[in-house]
Design an enzyme around this catalytic site. Structure first.
Site, short mmCIF file in Angstrom:
data_model
loop_
_atom_site.label_atom_id
_atom_site.label_comp_id
_atom_site.label_asym_id
_atom_site.label_seq_id
_atom_site.Cartn_x
_atom_site.Cartn_y
_atom_site.Cartn_z
N GLY A 1 7.52 -5.33 0.72
CA GLY A 1 8.24 -4.69 1.80
C GLY A 1 8.22 -5.54 3.06
O GLY A 1 7.62 -6.62 3.12
N GLY B 1 0.80 -1.23 0.00
CA GLY B 1 0.00 0.00 0.00
C GLY B 1 0.82 1.26 0.00
O GLY B 1 0.26 2.36 0.00
N SER C 1 -2.58 -4.74 -4.33
CA SER C 1 -1.33 -5.16 -3.69
C SER C 1 -0.65 -6.24 -4.54
O SER C 1 -1.27 -7.22 -4.95
CB SER C 1 -1.61 -5.71 -2.29
N SER C 2 0.65 -6.04 -4.83
CA SER C 2 1.42 -7.05 -5.55
C SER C 2 1.69 -8.21 -4.60
O SER C 2 2.31 -8.04 -3.56
CB SER C 2 2.73 -6.46 -6.04
N THR D 1 4.21 -0.34 -6.71
CA THR D 1 3.83 -0.66 -8.08
C THR D 1 3.67 0.61 -8.91
O THR D 1 4.13 0.69 -10.06
CB THR D 1 2.52 -1.47 -8.09
N GLU E 1 7.14 -7.07 6.37
CA GLU E 1 5.79 -7.32 6.86
C GLU E 1 5.83 -7.74 8.33
O GLU E 1 6.51 -8.70 8.68
CB GLU E 1 5.07 -8.37 6.03
#
Length: 1109
Positions: free
Chosen positions: A390, A111, A163-164, A115, A392
């Site tokens: 990223g 978020g 989200s990727s 991307t 987490e």
């Protein structure tokens, strides 16, 4: 930005501090406050040296326009405000001009805008590189690969709507001119567990929802799918729809992108068939079934879904069904087949779905690489763009195997980031001849070693536990970690030998904790072993290989019996570790550029800056550590030329122009300002400033000097302006004086001249008047004689005229008297004839005038041309009664003809049907008046356009006159069942409403009579000819909302085909033949319990009562 406002340095008009290296004082609070201040002013980008910090604004900003691209094109990195375009331009120019391979590392949590950042980098590079048909095609293919990968690899999560769920690294290849030749994409760790299960509030991958929302009905039918999301167990329903996301439009975008990238039509069809098969796998359910040996065996509940999957994939249904019920284990020369219980069957189903989707995704990446790869074999320059998950950290111990390996990847990226940053600093110091001093920083190599060490690393322990014989569970894995890693300073567990964690209630027994560079993360050990094994039963692989579907067959090469490999496949952890090692090796060979993405709030809303959330991300991204590394040597550096240009006004010797080398000018400048020597160093091409306070001091002095210069310029300008005004006024005074003197002399001359002219005019006038008097006297003498002669001649003429007039009056009097005499004679002679015919002539004249007046009045009083207008003017005279009536009749016939001439053939047919209905039902059926105003439509069902009735449409090849849903009355209990009533040119048909199957077909020749009541209901009976084939089940008792129209069309069609009138019986009591018995249908007045709906009840074997409200 206007031309006068173009910035030449990021220090100009700076909001907060544009480069965090210059931040004073440097601490966490000042760092966050600076980011917030810039964010509040829509400045979403900030530098840390050459690193770009990007804060997601969650809204569109006007800073990505083509004008902005041109503004940052070929500009120095620090020349303009911080922007992602500046980093992209710096990387592209270094690649093109210095022949250095580049990589852009984009990191941040879900978020944060990773991307979008990668898209912006690619779009900028595409905009500034060369043009041409081939180059544009390559750029378009590179850009259009994003929508395809996003559709199959992105999903809506609690933190991000797009989200990727995989890591992506793209190498863009360029030629020596800087034009793109192609690219290569690498993907890392698709989150395939999302295929079978999603957390609450999240969705599956986008492509599933896009197909169901955007595909046509025909395409869905080919894929054996339905549009309803709730039909599929793999799709979470609580977040199926996302605000602001148009799945149907995105599906069209994906199909177009696949076409541009180079997918063939049959390849696209195959991809969507595999997606549909994955979706339908989730609907397969199992039930237990006991065998003779007492073991439970799983069986598929509903085999319809399995059948459709097999039809899609071309797999033998029995082969796939057996693969879900049995597992074959091979060991050397032996094969052992065991049954699967229900839990194992569900595990096998989900494992197949996950493997099928993840392998499809890998195939998509490979296929895209085939299309976008460089076609030439010349030496290529490479720019890599890394968009990867990223760090987490979930709360409540929700961190599992996926978060563990994601955080491992981020540890490796942080390690290479620190190494490359220090390496870059050291190289610059050496290049500039500055002495290198050792920089203290936290080295996270110890954490990486804890995870990846080949003997004692957590991944090695996990692989060892997965491969060892015996009972293997997540708990045994945790026990092994507690034995091996207990003494490691970054590993924590309640079950380890380390006594300091025994009473730590925040650490559950089934969890372990690792102290990452970004903070402590607690991992739930449950699922580690299964997810690392990523086991797919060999029976399922072989079943997939046997498919007649070319793509599925290619996805499971290990299923080929000829290539059976008994060696255990590599685990997910070892595969990912190898991929990360390859990635790190690739990155170390390139010049790095960094974009650190930060999410300002969890609400995905604009203008909200959550300081606690941003602080958390700053910590785990290591941004303060990055600033300290940059500032450990020299905080600021700048080339001599721009430094001298910026600060030259601070020294008299360098202002306004310095004639010598730029470095010498900077030395003179710094000596003049008496800056301590330990605060700066001179490099070969740059000045290095150690402390930001020194730079800010220079900026303050420059600001003060600019104010002084502005005052001086203002003073000089005012003096110049006053002198210019004085000289202008002086010149004006001289001009005005000269013009005035000229004007005064002209006025005096004009006055003298006018006086002389006046004297001359008076003298000339006196002479002229004297001469005129003499001439007038002479003229009067001559005119007197002439006047006397004229008067004499006039007197003579008037006397002669008077004589002639008298003579003419006498002649006229004689003529008048003679005419009067002749008239008198004629009147005397005519009087005797006039008296005989006077009455008749007066009567005819009077009658003619009355008729003329009558017709003129009728012309003005004519009624309208509407045939239903009954008005007519009143009769004026009694003797015109018959004429008045005849005129009324003729006029009515004429306007009826005019009205009929306006009708088309279709309207004539409608009015003929309405007229026929009037003759049949007027004053006979109470329902008739309500039908007069309703048009007869005929086709109330769009049968040809509804795919549900395709079978019915194919069966009826005649033109359909009427199609409507009627209620067929059950002869046994009086209840109604819905049927489709079709009337064609030759037949009456009744079909099932749901399936469209024809239930009865009656030729029109077999219809003998139609019976109905006189009341306000829609019941009617169709009587059939006795002995006919259609009459074997008896007559039809039906109910319709369009009874009048149906009876009229049936009457007219029967008359047209059989040349016989159909008998229409209207009675409140009639007989209906039901098989071998006749039943009386009786209509009675009922109560209002059911509203205005008639009800039918069977009273006995011979009576049906219809209660009409």
């Amino acid at each position: 930005m206007a031309k006068m406002e173009v910035k030449t340095s990021l220090l100009d008009d700076m909001i907060g501090v544009g480069d965090m290296v210059l931040l004073e004082p440097l601490n966490e609070d000042s760092f966050i406050n600076n980011l917030k201040k810039r964010f509040d002013h829509n400045e979403v980008y900030t530098y840390i040296g050459s690193v770009v910090i990007s804060i997601n604004p969650y809204r569109s900003l006007p800073i990505y326009t083509p004008e902005k691209v041109e503004e940052y094109r070929n500009r120095n990195f620090y020349e303009l405000s911080p922007h992602i375009f500046a980093l992209a331009d710096e990387a592209y120019r270094s690649l093109r001009d210095q022949d250095k391979d580049q990589c852009i590392l984009i990191t941040g949590e879900s978020g944060a805008g990773k991307t979008e950042a990668s898209k912006l980098v690619m779009s900028y590079v595409a905009a500034v590189c060369g043009k041409g048909a081939e180059v544009n095609q390559v750029k378009e293919q590179l850009l259009q690969s994003n929508p395809v990968l996003e559709a199959f690899g992105n999903a809506k999560t609690a933190r991000n709507d797009n989200s990727s769920r995989f890591g992506k690294y793209m190498d863009i290849e360029f030629d020596f001119k800087g034009d793109p030749l192609g690219g290569v994409i690498s993907n890392y760790l698709l989150e395939k567990s999302r295929v079978v299960k999603q957390p609450r509030g999240e969705r599956n991958f986008h492509i599933f929802y896009q197909i169901l929302s955007g595909a046509s009905e025909e395409f869905l039918c080919k894929l054996k799918l339905e549009r309803d999301f709730s039909r599929y167990n793999y799709l979470g329903l609580d977040s199926a729809r996302v605000n602001g996301v148009d799945d149907a439009s995105n599906f069209r975008t994906v199909r177009n992108a696949m076409q541009i990238v180079g997918f063939m039509d049959h390849e696209t069809q195959s991809v969507f068939e595999v997606v549909a098969a994955v979706l339908k796998l989730g609907n397969i359910e199992f039930k237990p079934e006991s065998r003779a040996n007492g073991l439970d065996e799983s069986k598929i509940k509903d085999k319809n879904e399995l059948k459709e999957i097999c039809e899609l994939t071309g797999i033998d249904q029995s082969v796939l069904e057996r693969a879900f019920s049995f597992r074959t284990v091979e060991a050397k020369q032996e094969k052992v087949s065991t049954t699967l219980n229900v839990a194992q069957a569900y595990y096998a189903r989900d494992a197949l779905a996950k493997n099928l989707y993840s392998r499809l995704f890998s195939w998509l990446v490979t296929r895209i690489n085939e299309s976008i790869k460089a076609q030439t074999k010349v030496r290529k320059k490479v720019m890599g763009v890394l968009d990867i998950y990223g760090f987490e950290i979930f709360e409540n111990a929700d961190n599992s195997f996926e978060q563990f390996i994601i955080n491992y990847c981020n540890e490796k990226l942080q390690q290479i980031f620190i190494e490359l940053t220090l390496k870059e600093e050291q190289e610059e110091y050496i290049r500039e001849g500055i002495e290198w001093t050792h920089i203290e920083y936290f080295n996270n190599a110890i954490i990486c070693d804890l995870i990846e060490n080949n003997q004692t690393g957590i991944l090695a322990m996990l692989d060892e536990e997965c491969l060892r014989p015996g009972t293997v569970t997540d708990d045994t894995f945790l026990e092994k970690l507690n034995q091996v890693c207990a003494t490691h300073q970054h590993f924590e567990s309640r079950m380890s030998k380390c006594s300091r964690f025994l009473n730590d209630t925040s650490l559950p027994h089934s969890c372990f904790r690792i102290q990452h560079y970004a903070g402590k993360v607690m991992y739930q050990v449950e699922g580690f072993v299964d997810k690392n094994n990523d086991l797919l039963y060999r029976d399922l692989s072989q079943a997939m290989w046997k498919a007649n579907h070319s793509l599925i067959k290619a996805l499971f090469p290990e299923g080929n019996p000829a290539k059976i490999n008994l060696k255990r496949p590599p685990t997910a952890g070892s595969q990912f570790k190898a991929s990360v090692a390859t990635l790190m090796k690739n990155l170390q060979n390139k010049n790095p550029n960094y974009i650190r993405c930060i999410k300002p709030n969890e609400k995905k809303a604009a203008d909200i800056f959550n300081e606690a959330l941003v602080c958390h991300q700053i910590r785990y991204l290591g941004l303060l550590e990055n600033v300290r590394v940059r500032r450990a040597g020299y905080a600021f550096r700048q080339a001599y030329e721009p430094c001298l240009e910026r600060y030259k006004m601070l020294c008299r010797q360098t202002w306004p122009h310095w004639r010598g080398p730029a470095r010498a000018g900077v030395e003179v400048l710094f000596n003049e300002l008496r800056i301590p020597e330990e605060e700066f160093s001179f490099g070969r091409s740059k000045i290095f400033i150690r402390n930001p306070r020194t730079l800010f001091k220079l900026e303050d002095l420059r600001k003060q000097r600019l104010e002084d210069l502005a005052t001086l310029i203002e003073k000089i300008y005012r003096g110049w302006k006053c002198r210019t005004r004085f000289l202008l006024m002086k010149r004006c005074q001289i001009v005005i004086a000269s013009w005035y003197r000229r004007y005064a002399q002209q006025k005096r001359y004009q006055k003298i001249k006018s006086s002389a002219i006046t004297v001359q005019s008076y003298i000339r006038g006196w002479k002229a008047r004297k001469l005129l008097r003499e001439l007038k006297h002479l003229k009067r003498c001559n005119e007197a004689a002439t006047v006397i002669a004229a008067y004499w001649h006039g007197t003579q003429a008037r006397r002669e005229l008077k004589r002639l007039k008298e003579e003419a009056r006498r002649k006229h009097a004689v003529a008048v008297i003679w005419a009067y005499w002749l008239g008198l004679k004629v009147r005397r002679e005519y009087r005797k004839f006039f008296r005989a015919n006077a009455g008749r002539k007066i009567y005819e004249f009077t009658l003619q005038r009355i008729m003329q007046k009558y017709f003129l009045e009728m012309k003005n009083k004519m009624p309208s041309l509407s045939p239903i207008d009954k008005t007519w003017p009143a009769r004026p005279y009694l003797f015109l009664d018959s004429t008045h009536k005849e005129l009324k009749r003729i006029f009515h016939l004429w306007r009826c003809k005019k009205y009929r001439d306006q009708f088309t053939d279709q309207q004539k047919l409608i009015y003929e049907e309405k007229l026929e209905a009037s003759e049949l039902f007027k004053d006979k059926k109470a329902l008739y008046p309500a039908s007069v105003g309703q048009p007869f439509q005929g086709a109330y069902l769009e049968i040809s356009e509804n795919p549900k009735y395709k079978k019915l449409t194919d069966a009826v090849d005649e033109k359909i006159i009427i199609a409507e849903v009627v209620n067929k009355i059950n002869r046994a209990n009086g209840k109604a069942a819905s049927r489709i009533f079709l009337l064609t040119k030759n037949n009456v048909l009744l079909a099932d409403q749901k399936s469209g199957t024809i239930k009865s077909e009656v030729p029109l020749g077999d219809v003998t009579k139609v019976s109905m009541s006189s009341q306000n209901d829609g019941f009617f009976a169709v009587h059939l000819k006795e002995g006919s084939e259609a009459a074997s089940k008896g007559d039809f008792l039906l109910s319709s909302n369009h009874l009048i129209e149906m009876a009229t069309k049936l009457y007219r069609t029967t008359l047209s085909q059989t040349k016989q009138k159909l008998n229409i019986e209207i009675s409140d009591e009639f007989l209906v033949q039901f098989k071998h018995e006749k039943v009386c249908v009786k209509f009675i007045q009922g109560s209002q319990k059911n509203g205005n709906i008639p009800t039918c009840k069977r009273k006995n074997n011979r009576l049906l009562e219809v209660a009409v409200p």
